[in-house]
Design a protein around this motif. Structure first.
Motif, short mmCIF file in Angstrom:
data_model
loop_
_atom_site.label_atom_id
_atom_site.label_comp_id
_atom_site.label_asym_id
_atom_site.label_seq_id
_atom_site.Cartn_x
_atom_site.Cartn_y
_atom_site.Cartn_z
N ASP A 132 1.07 -1.23 -0.02
CA ASP A 132 -0.12 0.06 0.15
C ASP A 132 0.81 1.42 0.01
OD1 ASP A 132 0.91 0.29 2.66
OD2 ASP A 132 -0.78 -0.49 3.42
N VAL A 133 0.44 2.42 0.13
CA VAL A 133 1.06 3.47 0.07
C VAL A 133 2.37 3.56 1.15
CG1 VAL A 133 -0.49 5.20 -1.06
CG2 VAL A 133 -0.52 4.95 1.50
N ASN A 134 2.03 2.92 2.41
CA ASN A 134 3.13 2.94 3.44
C ASN A 134 3.97 1.90 3.26
OD1 ASN A 134 1.49 4.79 5.05
ND2 ASN A 134 0.18 3.16 5.50
N THR A 135 3.82 0.84 2.41
CA THR A 135 5.00 -0.22 2.32
C THR A 135 5.68 -0.19 0.87
OG1 THR A 135 3.31 -1.87 1.55
CG2 THR A 135 3.66 -1.61 3.87
N ALA A 136 4.96 0.46 0.07
CA ALA A 136 5.35 0.54 -1.29
C ALA A 136 6.78 1.43 -1.40
CB ALA A 136 4.53 1.21 -2.27
N PRO A 137 7.13 2.44 -0.63
CA PRO A 137 8.73 2.99 -0.97
C PRO A 137 9.49 2.04 -0.47
CG PRO A 137 6.92 4.40 0.22
CD PRO A 137 6.15 3.17 0.07
N THR A 138 9.19 1.25 0.80
CA THR A 138 10.16 0.05 1.39
C THR A 138 10.49 -0.72 0.38
OG1 THR A 138 9.33 0.34 3.60
CG2 THR A 138 10.49 -1.36 3.26
N VAL A 139 9.70 -1.27 -0.42
CA VAL A 139 10.13 -2.18 -1.42
C VAL A 139 10.57 -1.75 -2.64
CG1 VAL A 139 8.49 -4.05 -0.50
CG2 VAL A 139 7.77 -2.33 -2.39
N ALA A 140 10.24 -0.68 -3.26
CA ALA A 140 10.75 0.01 -4.60
C ALA A 140 12.29 0.46 -4.13
CB ALA A 140 9.85 1.35 -4.68
N GLN A 141 12.51 1.05 -2.88
CA GLN A 141 13.96 1.52 -2.51
C GLN A 141 14.80 0.29 -2.62
OE1 GLN A 141 13.41 3.64 0.88
NE2 GLN A 141 12.08 5.49 -0.07
N ALA A 142 14.25 -1.04 -2.08
CA ALA A 142 15.23 -2.36 -1.79
C ALA A 142 15.47 -2.72 -3.31
CB ALA A 142 14.39 -3.26 -0.88
N GLY A 143 14.79 -2.37 -4.42
CA GLY A 143 14.93 -2.82 -5.71
C GLY A 143 13.77 -3.48 -6.41
N ALA A 144 12.60 -3.65 -5.93
CA ALA A 144 11.35 -3.96 -6.59
C ALA A 144 10.91 -3.05 -7.65
CB ALA A 144 10.29 -4.46 -5.77
N ASP A 145 10.30 -3.54 -8.73
CA ASP A 145 9.79 -2.96 -9.87
C ASP A 145 8.15 -3.28 -10.18
OD1 ASP A 145 11.47 -5.24 -11.11
OD2 ASP A 145 9.96 -4.64 -12.70
N VAL A 146 7.78 -4.23 -9.79
CA VAL A 146 6.39 -4.75 -9.74
C VAL A 146 5.76 -4.84 -8.47
CG1 VAL A 146 4.61 -6.44 -11.01
CG2 VAL A 146 7.01 -5.89 -12.06
#
Length: 229
Positions: free
Chosen positions: A180-194
């Protein structure tokens, strides 16, 4: 299908209106979804039952873009051809679902689909290290699979490890569970793209009122990228 690492939002139709799947797929794409994620559960590998290849075939004409089929089933191999024939662009199997995941990924590619491999929260990144050359997508589960709406489990270290292992290979890192909007930054910064999101996309909207779908998709994309869209 051109590869890129930009953030892609893949709403899970597990959170959609089951009586309106075709219209729901059209609505989320019109509202900005990049992929449509289909969670297939068998009541055996995971404690829930969802839908099979006939559902995928029925919704395929309603999806203009990518149909991303996530098989939470065991065994996997007997069903690969059916899901490929149903129009799946990506077929993802769990490394935990059988003894011969390498063969499964070969079979998925052989059937004409892109091959994905999924990792449950308790499975280390090293489990896919020797699969990367026949893999198009690694799905990191950030919940224990089986139900939508669960609380996010932080897998940032695993994502970072995978991103380093992948290097410049054209392999997507997908996150499934509690996005969600709270967890999306965490996974994107770690390297996820989907980013797979179910209730976080469909909350507040409907086929007759799809605007909230677009608001939710834009909010998740903005949170992941830091760019207002």
């Amino acid at each position: 299908m051109t590869f890129d690492r930009s953030i892609k939002i893949a709403p899970s139709i597990l959170a959609a209106d089951f009586a309106n799947f075709g219209a729901e797929c059209e609505a989320i794409e019109a509202q900005g979804a990049d992929w449509v994620h289909v969670d297939v559960m068998d009541g055996h590998f995971v404690p829930n039952i969802s839908f099979g290849p006939t559902t995928c075939a029925a919704i395929r004409p309603h999806i203009k873009g990518i149909m991303d089929v996530h098989l939470m089933i065991a065994p996997v191999d007997p069903y690969i051809e059916a899901f490929a024939n149903a129009g799946a662009d990506f077929i993802t199997a769990h490394v935990e679902a059988g003894a011969h995941i390498h063969r499964t990924l070969q079979a998925i590619r052989g059937a004409g689909a892109k091959a994905g491999v999924a990792l449950n929260p308790g499975t280390p990144a090293s489990a896919v290290e020797h699969l990367l050359d026949i893999t198009d997508l690694v799905c990191v589960m950030t919940v224990n699979p089986g139900f939508g709406g669960q609380k996010f489990i932080d897998m940032s270290d695993k994502i970072k490890t995978l991103r380093a292992m992948i290097g410049d290979r054209p392999i997507h890192i997908e996150i499934d569970g509690g996005v969600d909007v709270n967890t999306a930054p965490t996974v994107a910064q770690a390297g996820a793209d989907v980013l797979v999101a179910g209730s976080a996309v469909f909350r507040g909207g409907s086929v007759s009122n799809p605007g909230p779908y677009g608001d939710n998709i834009r909010a998740i994309r903005e949170a992941a990228t830091g760019v207002y869209v």
